[in-house]
Design a protein around this motif. Structure first.
Motif, PDB file in Angstrom:
ATOM      1  N   LEU A 225      -8.432   3.879   1.184  1.00  0.00           N
ATOM      2  CA  LEU A 225      -8.848   3.112   2.356  1.00  0.00           C
ATOM      3  C   LEU A 225      -8.894   3.958   3.624  1.00  0.00           C
ATOM      4  CD1 LEU A 225      -6.603   0.009   1.610  1.00  0.00           C
ATOM      5  CD2 LEU A 225      -8.989   0.386   0.926  1.00  0.00           C
TER       6      LEU A 225
ATOM      7  N   ARG B  28      -5.210  -0.713  12.883  1.00  0.00           N
ATOM      8  CA  ARG B  28      -5.790  -1.985  12.428  1.00  0.00           C
ATOM      9  C   ARG B  28      -4.716  -2.896  11.829  1.00  0.00           C
ATOM     10  NH1 ARG B  28      -8.950  -4.371  14.513  1.00  0.00           N
ATOM     11  NH2 ARG B  28      -9.329  -5.598  12.658  1.00  0.00           N
TER      12      ARG B  28
ATOM     13  N   TRP C 126      -3.081   8.432   9.108  1.00  0.00           N
ATOM     14  CA  TRP C 126      -4.017   7.330   8.868  1.00  0.00           C
ATOM     15  C   TRP C 126      -4.117   6.498  10.145  1.00  0.00           C
ATOM     16  CZ3 TRP C 126      -3.029   2.360   5.637  1.00  0.00           C
ATOM     17  CH2 TRP C 126      -4.251   1.754   5.297  1.00  0.00           C
TER      18      TRP C 126
ATOM     19  N   TYR D 234     -11.480  -3.922   2.898  1.00  0.00           N
ATOM     20  CA  TYR D 234     -10.230  -4.365   2.278  1.00  0.00           C
ATOM     21  C   TYR D 234      -9.523  -5.403   3.144  1.00  0.00           C
ATOM     22  CZ  TYR D 234      -6.033  -3.998  -0.598  1.00  0.00           C
ATOM     23  OH  TYR D 234      -4.988  -4.273  -1.448  1.00  0.00           O
ATOM     24  N   GLU D 235      -9.513  -5.175   4.442  1.00  0.00           N
ATOM     25  CA  GLU D 235      -8.885  -6.150   5.344  1.00  0.00           C
ATOM     26  C   GLU D 235      -9.584  -7.502   5.235  1.00  0.00           C
ATOM     27  OE1 GLU D 235      -8.310  -7.010  10.068  1.00  0.00           O
ATOM     28  OE2 GLU D 235      -8.110  -4.927   9.417  1.00  0.00           O
TER      29      GLU D 235
ATOM     30  N   TRP E  85      -3.324   3.479  -0.571  1.00  0.00           N
ATOM     31  CA  TRP E  85      -3.996   3.431   0.721  1.00  0.00           C
ATOM     32  C   TRP E  85      -4.910   4.625   0.945  1.00  0.00           C
ATOM     33  CZ3 TRP E  85      -3.215   7.390   4.048  1.00  0.00           C
ATOM     34  CH2 TRP E  85      -2.003   8.092   3.984  1.00  0.00           C
TER      35      TRP E  85
ATOM     36  N   TYR F   4     -11.406   0.537   4.771  1.00  0.00           N
ATOM     37  CA  TYR F   4     -10.298  -0.289   5.251  1.00  0.00           C
ATOM     38  C   TYR F   4     -10.804  -1.649   5.725  1.00  0.00           C
ATOM     39  CZ  TYR F   4      -6.735  -2.471   7.890  1.00  0.00           C
ATOM     40  OH  TYR F   4      -5.863  -3.419   8.332  1.00  0.00           O
ATOM     41  N   ASP F   5     -11.874  -1.654   6.518  1.00  0.00           N
ATOM     42  CA  ASP F   5     -12.410  -2.913   7.045  1.00  0.00           C
ATOM     43  C   ASP F   5     -12.782  -3.871   5.922  1.00  0.00           C
ATOM     44  OD1 ASP F   5     -12.066  -1.991   9.628  1.00  0.00           O
ATOM     45  OD2 ASP F   5     -14.173  -1.427   9.884  1.00  0.00           O
TER      46      ASP F   5
ATOM     47  N   TYR G 206      -6.533   5.074  11.904  1.00  0.00           N
ATOM     48  CA  TYR G 206      -7.352   3.854  11.931  1.00  0.00           C
ATOM     49  C   TYR G 206      -6.638   2.711  11.197  1.00  0.00           C
ATOM     50  CZ  TYR G 206     -11.263   0.639  11.617  1.00  0.00           C
ATOM     51  OH  TYR G 206     -12.060  -0.475  11.721  1.00  0.00           O
ATOM     52  N   GLY G 207      -6.182   2.967  10.001  1.00  0.00           N
ATOM     53  CA  GLY G 207      -5.492   1.934   9.231  1.00  0.00           C
ATOM     54  C   GLY G 207      -4.218   1.475   9.913  1.00  0.00           C
TER      55      GLY G 207
ATOM     56  N   LEU H  15       0.849  -1.184   0.000  1.00  0.00           N
ATOM     57  CA  LEU H  15       0.000   0.000   0.000  1.00  0.00           C
ATOM     58  C   LEU H  15       0.889   1.239   0.000  1.00  0.00           C
ATOM     59  CD1 LEU H  15      -2.480  -1.133   2.800  1.00  0.00           C
ATOM     60  CD2 LEU H  15      -2.807  -1.309   0.313  1.00  0.00           C
TER      61      LEU H  15
END
Length: 170
Positions: A62, A99, A93, A71-72, A59, A68-69, A95-96, A30
């Motif tokens: 995302l 995570r 970023w 994509y994860e 990214w 993002y969720d 949150y990403g 990413l």
């Protein structure tokens, strides 16, 4: 084979949640730099069929937690290695970044490499990687130097160091 999603290729809902419509791969990279993603796509083609599958994405698509969720769940769950070139540091970023740390810890054998997306060193990002600092620093330098040759050496390096492949790199 690799999929390159520098631009949203799936759907974008009313709230701006992007589905890149990628499938799982052994390696996910990413980056916000489309030039890096293009060089990596060329490098993956050079390495051919014997190299693990690779997914490349920007990214920035995302940034929303729901994107993002998704994509994860769809892509990262099948990955053994995720490399993130993070422009602006972890605060850009959050949150990403958080995570991805959870993703790396959730299953044995997963590896995460986080490097700065610019020329300025960021020890906190490099230290957030699951590989030794020196190896994360080398990944960062391969990405910062740019071009298909450095991208190929990066993929050879992580193939050997992170995936146990017998590859030469310089």
């Amino acid at each position: 084979m690799h999929l390159f999603a520098a631009k949203p290729g799936g759907f974008v809902d009313d709230e701006g949640i992007v589905d890149l419509q990628q499938t799982p791969a052994g390696i996910v990279i990413l980056s916000a730099a489309d030039s890096s993603l293009s060089a990596l796509a060329l490098a993956v083609d050079r390495l051919g069929e014997g190299y693990p599958s690779v997914r490349l994405a920007n990214w920035m698509n995302l940034v929303k937690p729901a994107a993002y969720d998704l994509y994860e769940d769809r892509v990262l769950e099948g990955a053994r290695l995720v490399i993130v070139s993070l422009l602006g540091g972890s605060a850009y970023w959050p949150y990403g970044f958080e995570r991805l740390q959870v993703w790396a810890e959730a299953k044995a054998g997963r590896q995460l490499i986080v490097v700065p997306g610019c020329d300025a060193p960021d020890d906190a990002l490099l230290d957030a990687s699951t590989i030794p600092y020196e190896d994360a620093h080398r990944v960062w330098r391969f990405l910062r130097e740019g071009g298909a040759d450095n991208a190929e050496q990066l993929l050879r390096f992580v193939g050997e160091r992170c995936l146990g492949m017998d590859l030469e790199w310089r």
